[in-house]
Design a protein around this motif. Structure first.
Motif, PDB file in Angstrom:
ATOM      1  N   THR A 100     -64.471 -52.974  64.207  1.00  0.00           N
ATOM      2  CA  THR A 100     -64.842 -51.885  63.597  1.00  0.00           C
ATOM      3  C   THR A 100     -65.116 -52.126  61.930  1.00  0.00           C
ATOM      4  O   THR A 100     -66.240 -51.723  61.420  1.00  0.00           O
ATOM      5  N   LEU A 101     -64.181 -52.989  61.380  1.00  0.00           N
ATOM      6  CA  LEU A 101     -64.292 -52.912  60.091  1.00  0.00           C
ATOM      7  C   LEU A 101     -65.559 -54.032  59.704  1.00  0.00           C
ATOM      8  O   LEU A 101     -66.387 -53.937  58.691  1.00  0.00           O
ATOM      9  N   LEU A 102     -65.747 -55.133  60.547  1.00  0.00           N
ATOM     10  CA  LEU A 102     -67.078 -56.016  60.491  1.00  0.00           C
ATOM     11  C   LEU A 102     -68.171 -55.060  60.772  1.00  0.00           C
ATOM     12  O   LEU A 102     -69.210 -55.705  59.819  1.00  0.00           O
ATOM     13  N   MET A 103     -68.272 -54.323  61.495  1.00  0.00           N
ATOM     14  CA  MET A 103     -69.540 -53.693  61.623  1.00  0.00           C
ATOM     15  C   MET A 103     -69.955 -52.787  60.387  1.00  0.00           C
ATOM     16  O   MET A 103     -71.047 -52.788  59.869  1.00  0.00           O
ATOM     17  N   ALA A 104     -68.808 -52.174  59.768  1.00  0.00           N
ATOM     18  CA  ALA A 104     -69.070 -51.395  58.502  1.00  0.00           C
ATOM     19  C   ALA A 104     -69.753 -52.531  57.309  1.00  0.00           C
ATOM     20  O   ALA A 104     -70.662 -52.005  56.844  1.00  0.00           O
ATOM     21  N   VAL A 105     -68.942 -53.716  57.338  1.00  0.00           N
ATOM     22  CA  VAL A 105     -69.595 -54.709  56.280  1.00  0.00           C
ATOM     23  C   VAL A 105     -70.969 -55.023  56.681  1.00  0.00           C
ATOM     24  O   VAL A 105     -71.860 -55.094  55.672  1.00  0.00           O
ATOM     25  N   LEU A 106     -71.132 -55.487  57.875  1.00  0.00           N
ATOM     26  CA  LEU A 106     -72.561 -55.906  58.078  1.00  0.00           C
ATOM     27  C   LEU A 106     -73.522 -55.039  58.229  1.00  0.00           C
ATOM     28  O   LEU A 106     -74.716 -55.486  57.527  1.00  0.00           O
ATOM     29  N   GLY A 107     -73.111 -53.912  58.538  1.00  0.00           N
ATOM     30  CA  GLY A 107     -74.188 -52.570  58.389  1.00  0.00           C
ATOM     31  C   GLY A 107     -74.845 -52.360  57.034  1.00  0.00           C
ATOM     32  O   GLY A 107     -75.619 -52.067  56.643  1.00  0.00           O
ATOM     33  N   THR A 108     -73.615 -52.440  55.974  1.00  0.00           N
ATOM     34  CA  THR A 108     -74.008 -52.299  54.686  1.00  0.00           C
ATOM     35  C   THR A 108     -74.483 -53.348  53.946  1.00  0.00           C
ATOM     36  O   THR A 108     -75.439 -53.134  53.125  1.00  0.00           O
ATOM     37  N   VAL A 109     -74.211 -54.571  54.401  1.00  0.00           N
ATOM     38  CA  VAL A 109     -74.827 -55.705  54.113  1.00  0.00           C
ATOM     39  C   VAL A 109     -76.739 -55.623  54.309  1.00  0.00           C
ATOM     40  O   VAL A 109     -77.260 -55.925  53.386  1.00  0.00           O
ATOM     41  N   LEU A 110     -76.677 -55.395  55.514  1.00  0.00           N
ATOM     42  CA  LEU A 110     -78.039 -55.249  55.916  1.00  0.00           C
ATOM     43  C   LEU A 110     -78.937 -54.125  55.177  1.00  0.00           C
ATOM     44  O   LEU A 110     -80.034 -54.525  54.908  1.00  0.00           O
ATOM     45  N   ALA A 111     -78.348 -53.216  55.164  1.00  0.00           N
ATOM     46  CA  ALA A 111     -78.760 -51.794  54.300  1.00  0.00           C
ATOM     47  C   ALA A 111     -79.324 -52.280  52.766  1.00  0.00           C
ATOM     48  O   ALA A 111     -80.143 -52.002  52.403  1.00  0.00           O
ATOM     49  N   THR A 112     -78.205 -53.061  52.179  1.00  0.00           N
ATOM     50  CA  THR A 112     -78.375 -53.585  50.982  1.00  0.00           C
ATOM     51  C   THR A 112     -79.560 -54.374  50.837  1.00  0.00           C
ATOM     52  O   THR A 112     -80.474 -54.286  49.927  1.00  0.00           O
ATOM     53  N   ILE A 113     -79.645 -55.304  51.605  1.00  0.00           N
ATOM     54  CA  ILE A 113     -80.822 -56.367  51.708  1.00  0.00           C
ATOM     55  C   ILE A 113     -82.295 -55.660  51.847  1.00  0.00           C
ATOM     56  O   ILE A 113     -83.343 -55.722  51.057  1.00  0.00           O
ATOM     57  N   ALA A 118     -77.541 -48.697  63.451  1.00  0.00           N
ATOM     58  CA  ALA A 118     -77.343 -47.339  62.835  1.00  0.00           C
ATOM     59  C   ALA A 118     -76.863 -47.137  61.574  1.00  0.00           C
ATOM     60  O   ALA A 118     -77.216 -46.585  60.487  1.00  0.00           O
ATOM     61  N   LEU A 119     -75.537 -47.768  61.203  1.00  0.00           N
ATOM     62  CA  LEU A 119     -75.066 -48.036  59.973  1.00  0.00           C
ATOM     63  C   LEU A 119     -76.022 -48.376  58.767  1.00  0.00           C
ATOM     64  O   LEU A 119     -76.046 -47.877  57.999  1.00  0.00           O
ATOM     65  N   ALA A 120     -76.692 -49.308  59.322  1.00  0.00           N
ATOM     66  CA  ALA A 120     -77.490 -50.134  58.128  1.00  0.00           C
ATOM     67  C   ALA A 120     -78.887 -49.046  57.881  1.00  0.00           C
ATOM     68  O   ALA A 120     -79.078 -48.797  56.840  1.00  0.00           O
ATOM     69  N   LEU A 121     -79.555 -48.399  59.001  1.00  0.00           N
ATOM     70  CA  LEU A 121     -80.415 -47.565  58.867  1.00  0.00           C
ATOM     71  C   LEU A 121     -80.315 -46.304  57.893  1.00  0.00           C
ATOM     72  O   LEU A 121     -81.000 -45.784  57.110  1.00  0.00           O
ATOM     73  N   HIS A 122     -79.058 -45.704  58.369  1.00  0.00           N
ATOM     74  CA  HIS A 122     -78.692 -44.661  57.504  1.00  0.00           C
ATOM     75  C   HIS A 122     -78.171 -44.788  56.192  1.00  0.00           C
ATOM     76  O   HIS A 122     -78.460 -44.223  55.266  1.00  0.00           O
ATOM     77  N   SER A 123     -77.521 -45.961  56.185  1.00  0.00           N
ATOM     78  CA  SER A 123     -77.291 -46.333  54.695  1.00  0.00           C
ATOM     79  C   SER A 123     -78.510 -46.385  53.657  1.00  0.00           C
ATOM     80  O   SER A 123     -78.265 -46.258  52.631  1.00  0.00           O
ATOM     81  N   ILE A 124     -79.415 -46.808  54.223  1.00  0.00           N
ATOM     82  CA  ILE A 124     -80.601 -46.833  53.388  1.00  0.00           C
ATOM     83  C   ILE A 124     -80.987 -45.628  52.572  1.00  0.00           C
ATOM     84  O   ILE A 124     -81.447 -45.643  51.570  1.00  0.00           O
ATOM     85  N   GLY A 125     -80.648 -44.763  53.273  1.00  0.00           N
ATOM     86  CA  GLY A 125     -80.944 -43.462  52.870  1.00  0.00           C
ATOM     87  C   GLY A 125     -80.273 -43.088  51.456  1.00  0.00           C
ATOM     88  O   GLY A 125     -80.578 -42.635  50.651  1.00  0.00           O
ATOM     89  N   MET A 126     -78.983 -43.658  51.491  1.00  0.00           N
ATOM     90  CA  MET A 126     -77.929 -43.494  50.354  1.00  0.00           C
ATOM     91  C   MET A 126     -78.332 -44.586  49.225  1.00  0.00           C
ATOM     92  O   MET A 126     -78.517 -44.329  47.990  1.00  0.00           O
ATOM     93  N   LEU A 127     -78.228 -45.970  50.008  1.00  0.00           N
ATOM     94  CA  LEU A 127     -78.432 -46.996  48.999  1.00  0.00           C
ATOM     95  C   LEU A 127     -79.673 -46.949  48.069  1.00  0.00           C
ATOM     96  O   LEU A 127     -79.839 -47.292  47.089  1.00  0.00           O
ATOM     97  N   GLY A 128     -80.824 -46.723  49.064  1.00  0.00           N
ATOM     98  CA  GLY A 128     -82.079 -46.936  48.391  1.00  0.00           C
ATOM     99  C   GLY A 128     -82.382 -45.755  47.260  1.00  0.00           C
ATOM    100  O   GLY A 128     -83.081 -45.944  46.307  1.00  0.00           O
ATOM    101  N   LYS A 129     -81.866 -44.473  47.374  1.00  0.00           N
ATOM    102  CA  LYS A 129     -82.035 -43.573  46.622  1.00  0.00           C
ATOM    103  C   LYS A 129     -80.994 -43.883  45.409  1.00  0.00           C
ATOM    104  O   LYS A 129     -81.801 -43.893  44.180  1.00  0.00           O
ATOM    105  N   LEU A 130     -80.018 -44.413  45.538  1.00  0.00           N
ATOM    106  CA  LEU A 130     -79.030 -44.582  44.368  1.00  0.00           C
ATOM    107  C   LEU A 130     -79.580 -45.847  43.632  1.00  0.00           C
ATOM    108  O   LEU A 130     -79.208 -46.227  42.314  1.00  0.00           O
ATOM    109  N   PHE A 131     -79.899 -46.879  44.333  1.00  0.00           N
ATOM    110  CA  PHE A 131     -80.466 -48.399  43.687  1.00  0.00           C
ATOM    111  C   PHE A 131     -81.703 -47.621  42.757  1.00  0.00           C
ATOM    112  O   PHE A 131     -81.734 -48.313  41.538  1.00  0.00           O
ATOM    113  N   ALA A 132     -82.790 -46.875  43.248  1.00  0.00           N
ATOM    114  CA  ALA A 132     -83.877 -46.511  42.692  1.00  0.00           C
ATOM    115  C   ALA A 132     -83.409 -45.640  41.613  1.00  0.00           C
ATOM    116  O   ALA A 132     -84.253 -45.900  40.570  1.00  0.00           O
ATOM    117  N   ASP A 133     -82.423 -44.737  41.658  1.00  0.00           N
ATOM    118  CA  ASP A 133     -82.271 -43.801  40.525  1.00  0.00           C
ATOM    119  C   ASP A 133     -81.600 -44.822  39.344  1.00  0.00           C
ATOM    120  O   ASP A 133     -81.879 -44.809  38.138  1.00  0.00           O
TER     121      ASP A 133
END
Length: 528
Positions: free
Chosen positions: A80-93, A149-164
């Motif tokens: 579970t922990l590794l899924m969270a990290v990997l999903g966030t890294v993919l979303a960041t990329i 799923a974690l990566a795709l949904h995280s793009i919604g937050m990371l993309g917005k805050l990165f752009a801001d």
């Protein structure tokens, strides 16, 4: 410019705060909406209190907690922990280039800006559990759909805050770099990236924390993680085992939150007397994240190529949803939408009432005693550490199926979410007014109502509206555990392979969440 100032004057008084009539109208409208929603759900004022009694009885049946297979639970916890990290890294990329396209000051064209912002909004509006359920249908049961799923949904937050963050950069360095004749990419790397890295690090760490909370329930739709073991225990009515798993989840999330606080404190201090130490800390964090990403690919047995080839099967599943069939459900779909909004409204209202005293007592600058402060902080931490879907499962077991259980679950979960934001808002107030009240002999209550709440109220109102947005988004998936809302129809249609019906519901969910987000944002702009 004069027209803009005139409109602003119509909205606010000379001090920049909302006019009283605006507050009164919105307050009355909000109360009417909440009472209408409670009546629609047949939610009596004593329901939550009665529900707590039933929960206490259920917890008695859960005690003592036990772990029948600690080794397996430990493996699932690491997974579970590794899924969270990997999903966030993919979303960041994915979010970094998307953010440059979505920021007004770096986008190559207004059309590109609009398209990038639309993609970010779509990712944010679609619930992560829904994305996971669809990917499971296309890719099969396992951790890969959960990570994606974690990566795709995280793009919604990371993309917005990165752009801001990019839009808030100083244009001076860009102009200086541009004067040397370098191209667009060198300009971005040399002049923009150094300015936004601190903000991006903070957002990344916070998102890992959020994704860990989300990943513990992805197993409910077969997307890997410790949630699968929890769902199995609940289905088998082995409540002591379920409580043991919940305890493990609580420890993991609490440890991650404390680690996130430590990392933010080390890397994101406003000033640092040791720049070299700060650089070493950032390099160390980057190395740890890189190592965790590689470990995730190995431990989760994810082929890196599958992070590219998933698009085809996922597109095939989405294609089967077209054209959407709105006629199959008819009035049942409308009722489910209204029920979803009603659950979010009532839960937010109850959560706000319960969160305000807890949040005030959890503020270090106003708490009457250190013991009270730590007790309030501990309660907020415990509630925040348990995902709302798990709380909903417990309420369904205690109260039975239906929207009342979902409302109670979201109300309790709101205490942890809003309580922390209230405490943060109170801790950030100007200390001058409270000190002035104390200097003239004002007691704790006088200081609270005369100098603390008036300063913190704008932030609290804004946080409450954001909570409403979050709760309505969450209520769209509560039906997966029988806690009411449109989620039951959605996941049932996916389970029975009625993809055209599922397509109609997905479209309705997106429109609903998007409209709620826009309306709550508009209200925040009036009040805060």
């Amino acid at each position: 410019m004069s027209t803009l100032l005139s409109r602003r004057h119509d909205r606010v008084d000379g001090r920049g705060s909302p006019r009283p009539w605006t507050l009164r109208i919105l307050s009355i409208a909000g109360l009417v909406a909440v009472f209408a929603a409670a009546d629609y759900l047949e939610f009596a004022p004593t329901t939550l209190v009665d529900g707590l009694d039933e929960i206490a009885a259920l917890l008695e049946r859960m005690l003592p907690p036990r772990l029948d297979d600690p080794g397996r639970i430990g493996v699932l916890a690491i997974e579970t922990l590794l899924m969270a990290v990997l999903g966030t890294v993919l979303a960041t990329i994915a979010s970094v280039p998307l953010a440059f396209l979505a920021a007004r000051n770096t986008t190559p064209h207004p059309v590109v800006h609009t398209a990038a912002r639309a993609l970010i909004t779509f990712c944010r509006a679609m619930p992560d559990l829904l994305i996971a359920a669809l990917l499971v249908r296309g890719l099969g049961i396992g951790v890969l759909p959960g990570v994606l799923a974690l990566a795709l949904h995280s793009i919604g937050m990371l993309g917005k805050l990165f752009a801001d963050a990019i839009e808030q950069t100083d244009p001076g360095p860009r102009e200086a770099v541009r004067a040397t004749g370098v191209g667009y990419f060198r300009e971005m790397i040399n002049a923009v990236v150094p300015q936004v890295v601190p903000a991006w690090i903070g957002v990344f760490v916070y998102r890992v924390d959020i994704n860990l909370r989300t990943s513990v329930v992805l197993g409910f739709v077969g997307a890997g993680g410790i949630g699968f073991a929890l769902q199995d225990a609940l289905r088998g009515l082995t409540y002591p085992r379920a409580l043991g798993i919940v305890g493990v989840i609580l420890l993991i999330i609490a440890a991650m939150e404390l680690l996130a606080i430590l990392v933010r404190g080390l890397l994101l201090a406003p000033t640092t007397p040791h720049p070299r130490r700060e650089r070493i800390a950032r390099v160390t964090l980057g190395a740890v994240v890189a190592a965790a990403t590689i470990a995730a690919l190995i431990v989760l047995e994810i082929d890196p190529w599958s992070l590219v080839t998933w698009v085809g099967p996922a597109a095939e599943v989405c294609g089967r949803m077209l054209p959407p069939d709105f006629g199959a459900l008819g009035g049942e779909l409308v009722d489910a939408v209204v029920q979803t909004v009603a659950i979010g409204l009532v839960a937010t209202a109850i959560g706000a009432v319960l969160s305000l005293p807890v949040g005030i007592l959890a503020a270090n600058n106003i708490a009457p005693h250190p013991t009270v402060f730590w007790a309030a902080r501990a309660w907020i931490l415990v509630v925040r550490a348990v995902p709302e879907l798990i709380i909903a499962v417990i309420f369904v077991a205690a109260l039975g199926l239906g929207p009342v259980a979902g409302t109670c679950a979201l109300a309790i979960g709101s205490v942890g979410f809003l309580g922390k934001l209230v405490a943060d808002a109170v801790e950030e107030i100007d200390p001058g007014p409270p000190e002035a009240v104390r200097a003239v002999g004002g007691g704790w209550w006088k200081t609270l109502f005369a100098a603390v709440i008036p300063q913190a109220m704008p932030s609290i109102v804004g946080s409450g509206l954001y909570l409403l947005d979050v709760n309505i988004r969450t209520s769209t998936v509560l039906g997966i555990v029988g806690a009411g809302g449109i989620g039951f129809l959605l996941f049932e249609s996916i389970r029975t392979l009625n993809f055209e019906v599922a397509g109609a519901i997905v479209l309705v969910v997106f429109v609903l969440v998007y409209l709620v987000e826009r309306v709550s944002g508009w209200i925040r702009s009036l009040l805060v």
